[in-house]
Design a protein around this motif. Sequence first.
Motif, PDB file in Angstrom:
ATOM      1  N   SER A  50       0.846  -1.184   0.000  1.00 26.15           N
ATOM      2  CA  SER A  50       0.000   0.000   0.000  1.00 26.15           C
ATOM      3  C   SER A  50       0.890   1.245   0.000  1.00 26.15           C
ATOM      4  CB  SER A  50      -0.886   0.006   1.248  1.00 26.15           C
ATOM      5  OG  SER A  50      -0.075   0.261   2.383  1.00 26.15           O
ATOM      6  N   THR A  51       0.296   2.362  -0.406  1.00 24.16           N
ATOM      7  CA  THR A  51       1.040   3.625  -0.421  1.00 24.16           C
ATOM      8  C   THR A  51       1.644   3.911   0.952  1.00 24.16           C
ATOM      9  OG1 THR A  51      -0.313   4.528  -2.196  1.00 24.16           O
ATOM     10  CG2 THR A  51       0.778   6.116  -0.758  1.00 24.16           C
ATOM     11  N   GLN A  52       0.853   3.663   1.985  1.00 33.46           N
ATOM     12  CA  GLN A  52       1.304   3.937   3.350  1.00 33.46           C
ATOM     13  C   GLN A  52       2.622   3.209   3.655  1.00 33.46           C
ATOM     14  OE1 GLN A  52       0.166   6.157   5.357  1.00 33.46           O
ATOM     15  NE2 GLN A  52       1.577   5.635   7.006  1.00 33.46           N
TER      16      GLN A  52
ATOM     17  N   GLU B 188      -4.331   3.899  -4.461  1.00 35.42           N
ATOM     18  CA  GLU B 188      -5.658   4.324  -4.016  1.00 35.42           C
ATOM     19  C   GLU B 188      -5.549   5.713  -3.371  1.00 35.42           C
ATOM     20  OE1 GLU B 188      -7.659   1.023  -2.147  1.00 35.42           O
ATOM     21  OE2 GLU B 188      -9.060   2.447  -1.220  1.00 35.42           O
ATOM     22  N   THR B 189      -4.498   5.890  -2.572  1.00 39.25           N
ATOM     23  CA  THR B 189      -4.104   7.208  -2.083  1.00 39.25           C
ATOM     24  C   THR B 189      -2.731   7.508  -2.665  1.00 39.25           C
ATOM     25  OG1 THR B 189      -5.300   6.968  -0.006  1.00 39.25           O
ATOM     26  CG2 THR B 189      -3.431   8.493   0.003  1.00 39.25           C
ATOM     27  N   ASP B 190      -2.464   8.764  -3.001  1.00 38.95           N
ATOM     28  CA  ASP B 190      -1.132   9.133  -3.474  1.00 38.95           C
ATOM     29  C   ASP B 190      -0.358   9.807  -2.335  1.00 38.95           C
ATOM     30  OD1 ASP B 190      -2.082   8.339  -5.983  1.00 38.95           O
ATOM     31  OD2 ASP B 190      -2.460  10.399  -6.652  1.00 38.95           O
ATOM     32  N   PHE B 191       0.952   9.575  -2.327  1.00 41.49           N
ATOM     33  CA  PHE B 191       1.814  10.270  -1.366  1.00 41.49           C
ATOM     34  C   PHE B 191       2.916  10.953  -2.160  1.00 41.49           C
ATOM     35  CE2 PHE B 191       5.621  10.387   1.324  1.00 41.49           C
ATOM     36  CZ  PHE B 191       5.135  11.075   2.427  1.00 41.49           C
TER      37      PHE B 191
ATOM     38  N   ARG C 175      -0.651  14.223   0.801  1.00 43.21           N
ATOM     39  CA  ARG C 175      -1.451  13.048   0.513  1.00 43.21           C
ATOM     40  C   ARG C 175      -2.605  13.513  -0.379  1.00 43.21           C
ATOM     41  NH1 ARG C 175      -2.269  11.204   5.754  1.00 43.21           N
ATOM     42  NH2 ARG C 175      -0.235  10.178   5.719  1.00 43.21           N
ATOM     43  N   LEU C 176      -2.894  12.714  -1.406  1.00 44.81           N
ATOM     44  CA  LEU C 176      -3.950  13.089  -2.345  1.00 44.81           C
ATOM     45  C   LEU C 176      -4.914  11.922  -2.486  1.00 44.81           C
ATOM     46  CD1 LEU C 176      -4.833  15.214  -4.605  1.00 44.81           C
ATOM     47  CD2 LEU C 176      -3.548  13.755  -6.182  1.00 44.81           C
ATOM     48  N   ASN C 177      -6.205  12.220  -2.361  1.00 45.29           N
ATOM     49  CA  ASN C 177      -7.211  11.182  -2.569  1.00 45.29           C
ATOM     50  C   ASN C 177      -8.031  11.476  -3.816  1.00 45.29           C
ATOM     51  OD1 ASN C 177      -7.169   9.091  -0.374  1.00 45.29           O
ATOM     52  ND2 ASN C 177      -7.051  10.966   0.851  1.00 45.29           N
ATOM     53  N   GLY C 178      -8.892  10.550  -4.157  1.00 43.13           N
ATOM     54  CA  GLY C 178      -9.728  10.722  -5.351  1.00 43.13           C
ATOM     55  C   GLY C 178      -9.561   9.530  -6.257  1.00 43.13           C
ATOM     56  N   GLY C 179      -9.783   9.748  -7.541  1.00 38.42           N
ATOM     57  CA  GLY C 179      -9.677   8.638  -8.479  1.00 38.42           C
ATOM     58  C   GLY C 179     -10.901   7.740  -8.412  1.00 38.42           C
ATOM     59  N   HIS C 180     -10.743   6.520  -8.864  1.00 35.68           N
ATOM     60  CA  HIS C 180     -11.894   5.615  -8.964  1.00 35.68           C
ATOM     61  C   HIS C 180     -11.411   4.168  -8.961  1.00 35.68           C
ATOM     62  CE1 HIS C 180     -15.481   3.668 -10.680  1.00 35.68           C
ATOM     63  NE2 HIS C 180     -16.122   4.698 -10.165  1.00 35.68           N
ATOM     64  N   ALA C 181     -12.263   3.291  -8.461  1.00 33.58           N
ATOM     65  CA  ALA C 181     -11.909   1.873  -8.342  1.00 33.58           C
ATOM     66  C   ALA C 181     -11.642   1.200  -9.688  1.00 33.58           C
ATOM     67  CB  ALA C 181     -13.024   1.124  -7.607  1.00 33.58           C
ATOM     68  N   LEU C 182     -12.121   1.786 -10.782  1.00 32.58           N
ATOM     69  CA  LEU C 182     -11.855   1.179 -12.100  1.00 32.58           C
ATOM     70  C   LEU C 182     -10.429   1.435 -12.583  1.00 32.58           C
ATOM     71  CD1 LEU C 182     -15.121   1.785 -14.166  1.00 32.58           C
ATOM     72  CD2 LEU C 182     -14.024  -0.428 -13.752  1.00 32.58           C
ATOM     73  N   MET C 183      -9.737   2.383 -12.004  1.00 31.84           N
ATOM     74  CA  MET C 183      -8.428   2.765 -12.545  1.00 31.84           C
ATOM     75  C   MET C 183      -7.429   1.606 -12.613  1.00 31.84           C
ATOM     76  SD  MET C 183      -8.223   6.770 -11.310  1.00 31.84           S
ATOM     77  CE  MET C 183      -7.182   7.461 -12.605  1.00 31.84           C
TER      78      MET C 183
END
Lengths: 269, 269, 269
Positions: free
Chosen positions: C144-146, C168-171, C180-188
Amino acid sequence: MPSRPLGDYLNALRASTPLIHCITNYVAMNSTANVLLAIGASPAMLHAQEEVAEFTAISGALSINIGTLSSPWGDAMTIAARTAHESGIPWVLDPVAVGVSAFRQRLCETLLAYQPSVIRGNASEIQALNGLANQGRGVDTTASTQEATAAAIALAQQHRCVVAVTGETDFITDGTDHYRLNGGHALMPRVTTLGCGLSALVASFVAANREQPLEACLAALACFSIAGSRAGDQAEGPGSFQVALLDALYQLTPDDLSTLAQLEAVHAI
Amino acid sequence: MPSRPLGDYLNALRASTPLIHCITNYVAMNSTANVLLAIGASPAMLHAQEEVAEFTAISGALSINIGTLSSPWGDAMTIAARTAHESGIPWVLDPVAVGVSAFRQRLCETLLAYQPSVIRGNASEIQALNGLANQGRGVDTTASTQEATAAAIALAQQHRCVVAVTGETDFITDGTDHYRLNGGHALMPRVTTLGCGLSALVASFVAANREQPLEACLAALACFSIAGSRAGDQAEGPGSFQVALLDALYQLTPDDLSTLAQLEAVHAI
Amino acid sequence: MPSRPLGDYLNALRASTPLIHCITNYVAMNSTANVLLAIGASPAMLHAQEEVAEFTAISGALSINIGTLSSPWGDAMTIAARTAHESGIPWVLDPVAVGVSAFRQRLCETLLAYQPSVIRGNASEIQALNGLANQGRGVDTTASTQEATAAAIALAQQHRCVVAVTGETDFITDGTDHYRLNGGHALMPRVTTLGCGLSALVASFVAANREQPLEACLAALACFSIAGSRAGDQAEGPGSFQVALLDALYQLTPDDLSTLAQLEAVHAI
């Protein structure tokens, strides 16, 4: 008929997200990766001789397509096929346009020695691979599936593998049991690399269902045929067909696969 | 104006499904194959020096695009162009970014000796190919079609071929007769490899209409311009434009082509 | 938080249409070019050793992605990265699947000596690049990003660059400031080469905003995250998602970017 509902094979694929090592042609790379992701597998495209064996060895299956062949790629395919053979990893051969040059024929002979689990091609390719004179016409077929039936069975028996001839009708055999599959849509030949993507899809089903390569292959072909039929119902041409096909593969349920496949066992050839 | 309705050229293409040997860049391979399939031709991408001559010799036309050039590919292009020249097979040259390096200029000089039937490029490329200083900017043009008119005519006369400069307006010449074509859509420069696909489309029209390469080229460009305009009317951006363009090429009728092309003969340069 | 609204960085990009030299994998070439065109940059794909240095030197930025690596391509990447470094041209490294082979690790070590402006990868890749044992799984991440946060900061400090771990989350970090950036979509993750296209998008933002690579990188990632979220709302699967993503990037306004980015500064790691 298959020993289990075809949907079971899709369940197994989605439960394991198999890593599929693809060595395929430049035209098909992007669409093939998207077909695998849509169904639920994990594609990886690598071809350098420096790393290809390392990677095949950790993959769930290998898919080799000789479309835009060159010597270094042929060498990488040979290393990968040998690794798969030695490691007991299933692999699929897509002998694109094997009839058009001695260069392709020689490579296919080399590759066949490493015993593919499945060979998938169009009728002209399966005939050419079996040593017949038919040379096809570029990458498209000039023969019908029916005309390639004997060649498919002969290849399956000789190489102890599954052979799938795809076209308007598909014919699938392991040399002993034979099936015919209908479905799909008239727009499919108007979109490039669908066959290439289908070969990789077969690899992903075989990776997740190693003990039953024939039935895994049937399940993969049925996915394409059902999803292709649905995509064709929505599409206004080959552009929207491509989009709808990926969506349909993604949306396909195991139950769809079990109930909608137009599959019949073939007893008399 | 053309001696026959442009739709006749599309009819001839669809009646013969010409096999088009494409040696093109990696970015354009998939989209180019799909453009050819959508209109009704049969694409094949092969580039190995071991087989390229064999394949060119059985093709209806050859389309060479130097986009992602490397030395082995340049050698294959040279073999294929020589084969086409010696076998009387029409071929199209797309001199992508010829102005950006001596490497590209040298290859184009070599290829031009094998007399392409048609050269298609943007204004910067046609100027650079004609020895002018303009170097374009990567693969995009910095000049307008109008600025490349003289270079196009000079190239056509020197190499006895058709030259098509495409952009917001297209200019087409065989050195004697000149045409201007309008249409298309503002989204077209926002989608990659449309020009590459157009060059292959020109090859497919010339394959099916060998005696009239100028008019075959006009028909191919008019297809793109009409289909592009229709796709643009439906699209919400470059993603949906690509999809709609393939659908529109597939749906295009000969009558559309004859009646909707915004073509004018140019008498005074 | 960023010193200026993120929309300012998109304005700067569209005002300058930066020329982005991409040396990327075969799978990603077409989709990457389309991502750059959709946002308003000008992509060019060239990799021949004979011309690569000439071209990097006139580009706004260089984007290197090692996806379908081979020796000649590795050599071209090295020449291009060295040219960028010597000419003060910003460049982005996308270390695809660096953990799967010694071949990839060696190349990345060589490239890192030429000081990329930004490194963008998934969590497994960033961990592997930082010398950790995690080898990922093909091109997909197993971490995971974390889990890659510490590795990202270490890399950023060691190489004095921006490091972006996307998932799923960007760092995103430059070794001092972290976001930290959130957003996007599960289809990506169900569409191939989105990460590859994102790396090139980062290059285009850095080209247009050279003095602030960290904030330019945030703007690029926020574009993808907002456009991805919008595309996901419309899509019925990965096919329609791809189409909608290009449309959404094209339609994205600077104001969208400034107001919709789900960005937070990270103070405690």
